[in-house]
Scaffold this motif. Sequence first.
Motif, short mmCIF file in Angstrom:
data_model
loop_
_atom_site.label_atom_id
_atom_site.label_comp_id
_atom_site.label_asym_id
_atom_site.label_seq_id
_atom_site.Cartn_x
_atom_site.Cartn_y
_atom_site.Cartn_z
N ILE A 188 -0.59 31.56 30.44
CA ILE A 188 -0.94 32.52 29.38
C ILE A 188 -2.44 32.42 29.07
O ILE A 188 -2.87 32.43 27.92
CB ILE A 188 -0.10 32.32 28.10
N SER A 189 -3.23 32.30 30.15
CA SER A 189 -4.67 32.14 29.99
C SER A 189 -5.35 33.48 29.68
O SER A 189 -4.79 34.56 29.89
CB SER A 189 -5.27 31.56 31.28
N ASP A 190 -6.58 33.37 29.15
CA ASP A 190 -7.45 34.53 28.88
C ASP A 190 -6.79 35.54 27.95
O ASP A 190 -6.84 36.77 28.18
CB ASP A 190 -7.85 35.21 30.20
N ASN A 191 -6.15 35.02 26.91
CA ASN A 191 -5.61 35.87 25.86
C ASN A 191 -6.32 35.55 24.54
O ASN A 191 -7.40 34.94 24.55
CB ASN A 191 -4.10 35.68 25.77
N ILE A 192 -5.73 35.92 23.44
CA ILE A 192 -6.38 35.68 22.14
C ILE A 192 -5.45 34.86 21.24
O ILE A 192 -5.41 35.06 20.01
CB ILE A 192 -6.79 37.01 21.46
N ILE A 193 -4.75 33.90 21.85
CA ILE A 193 -3.82 33.05 21.10
C ILE A 193 -4.61 32.00 20.33
O ILE A 193 -5.49 31.33 20.88
CB ILE A 193 -2.84 32.36 22.06
N SER A 194 -4.26 31.83 19.06
CA SER A 194 -4.93 30.82 18.23
C SER A 194 -3.96 29.82 17.61
O SER A 194 -4.38 28.79 17.07
CB SER A 194 -5.73 31.50 17.11
N GLY A 195 -2.66 30.11 17.68
CA GLY A 195 -1.67 29.21 17.10
C GLY A 195 -0.27 29.58 17.57
O GLY A 195 -0.09 30.36 18.50
N GLY A 196 0.72 28.97 16.93
CA GLY A 196 2.11 29.29 17.22
C GLY A 196 2.66 28.54 18.44
O GLY A 196 3.72 28.90 18.95
N SER A 197 1.96 27.47 18.87
CA SER A 197 2.40 26.75 20.07
C SER A 197 3.71 25.97 19.85
O SER A 197 4.37 25.58 20.81
CB SER A 197 1.31 25.78 20.53
N GLU A 198 4.10 25.79 18.57
CA GLU A 198 5.35 25.07 18.30
C GLU A 198 6.57 25.83 18.83
O GLU A 198 7.63 25.25 19.08
CB GLU A 198 5.49 24.83 16.79
N VAL A 199 6.45 27.15 19.02
CA VAL A 199 7.54 27.96 19.54
C VAL A 199 7.89 27.57 20.98
O VAL A 199 9.04 27.67 21.40
CB VAL A 199 7.16 29.46 19.47
N LEU A 200 6.89 27.10 21.71
CA LEU A 200 7.10 26.78 23.12
C LEU A 200 8.15 25.69 23.32
O LEU A 200 8.98 25.76 24.21
CB LEU A 200 5.78 26.36 23.76
N ALA A 201 8.09 24.67 22.48
CA ALA A 201 9.05 23.57 22.60
C ALA A 201 10.47 24.04 22.32
O ALA A 201 11.44 23.52 22.89
CB ALA A 201 8.68 22.44 21.65
N GLU A 202 10.60 25.03 21.49
CA GLU A 202 11.92 25.56 21.15
C GLU A 202 12.44 26.51 22.21
O GLU A 202 13.62 26.44 22.59
CB GLU A 202 11.84 26.29 19.81
N LYS A 203 11.58 27.39 22.72
CA LYS A 203 12.00 28.43 23.66
C LYS A 203 11.94 27.99 25.13
O LYS A 203 12.72 28.48 25.94
CB LYS A 203 11.12 29.68 23.47
N CYS A 204 11.00 27.12 25.43
CA CYS A 204 10.80 26.69 26.83
C CYS A 204 10.72 25.17 26.90
O CYS A 204 9.65 24.60 27.19
CB CYS A 204 9.53 27.31 27.41
N PRO A 205 11.80 24.47 26.67
CA PRO A 205 11.77 23.01 26.51
C PRO A 205 11.48 22.24 27.81
O PRO A 205 11.14 21.06 27.75
CB PRO A 205 13.18 22.68 26.00
N ASN A 206 11.60 22.89 28.96
CA ASN A 206 11.43 22.18 30.24
C ASN A 206 10.10 22.46 30.93
O ASN A 206 9.95 22.22 32.13
CB ASN A 206 12.58 22.55 31.19
N LEU A 207 9.12 22.93 30.17
CA LEU A 207 7.81 23.19 30.76
C LEU A 207 7.18 21.91 31.31
O LEU A 207 7.17 20.88 30.64
CB LEU A 207 6.87 23.79 29.72
#
Length: 258
Positions: free
Chosen positions: A71-90
Amino acid sequence: MEMKKRINLELRNRAPEGVTEFVLDNCLCVNGEIEGLNDTFTKLEFLSVANVELSSLARRPSLTKLRELEISDNIISGGSEVLAEKCPNLTYLNLSGNKIKDLSTVEALQNLQNLKSLDLFNGEIANLEDYGESIFELLQQVTYLDRLDQEDNEAPDSEEDDDEDGDEDDEDEEEHEAGPPEGYEEEEEEEEEDEAGSELGEEEEVGLSYLMKEEIQDEEEDDDYVEEGEEEEEDEEEGLRGEKGKRGAEDDGDKDDD
């Protein structure tokens, strides 16, 4: 092209549950969120949504099989805690070129227990003092940051490793199919030639010695023949002499009688 249309195009009449890799780079996100990607992509392992003006991860679907996320070269500044919930096996996450500024945003990635490689370069957070040391200390499960480990060794490329393993297997198979190593046949031929040469040499020696013996025997027989001939001639001469002597004596006797 909007993301929904791009997803339909990329599917190409495939069922979402059968897709394992999906690339949606450079399309357009409406409202800065992922749209059209849902929980039916149950087998998705690789997803790339680079440069789509993504600003939020709130509507990210649950992708429990997902291992690599770009998810490179976007304008994300936060909300990374969702990743552990939605994609736990990254295991790999690329957040480079986003708007992440401080360590607190990254801290939420601690819950990604399988995360081994993280990219944050070209983001504001990479300008922090002791940036690398701080990330490795904060995320102790991470081995590679921006493709380097703590000793500045580069992360291996899984595709190159697979190719190298494949090449080695192919080489082993080629060697197995090709037979003995190079030079083996030449050495064997040379040995056979040497053996043949030695056998010929022995035969020649035997032949020569045999011929020489025959010649010697012939010469000896010739000598014997000559000697026997000479003896016979001598015997004949002695006989003639004896006869002449007898005749001479008889003649002398006749004269005396007269």
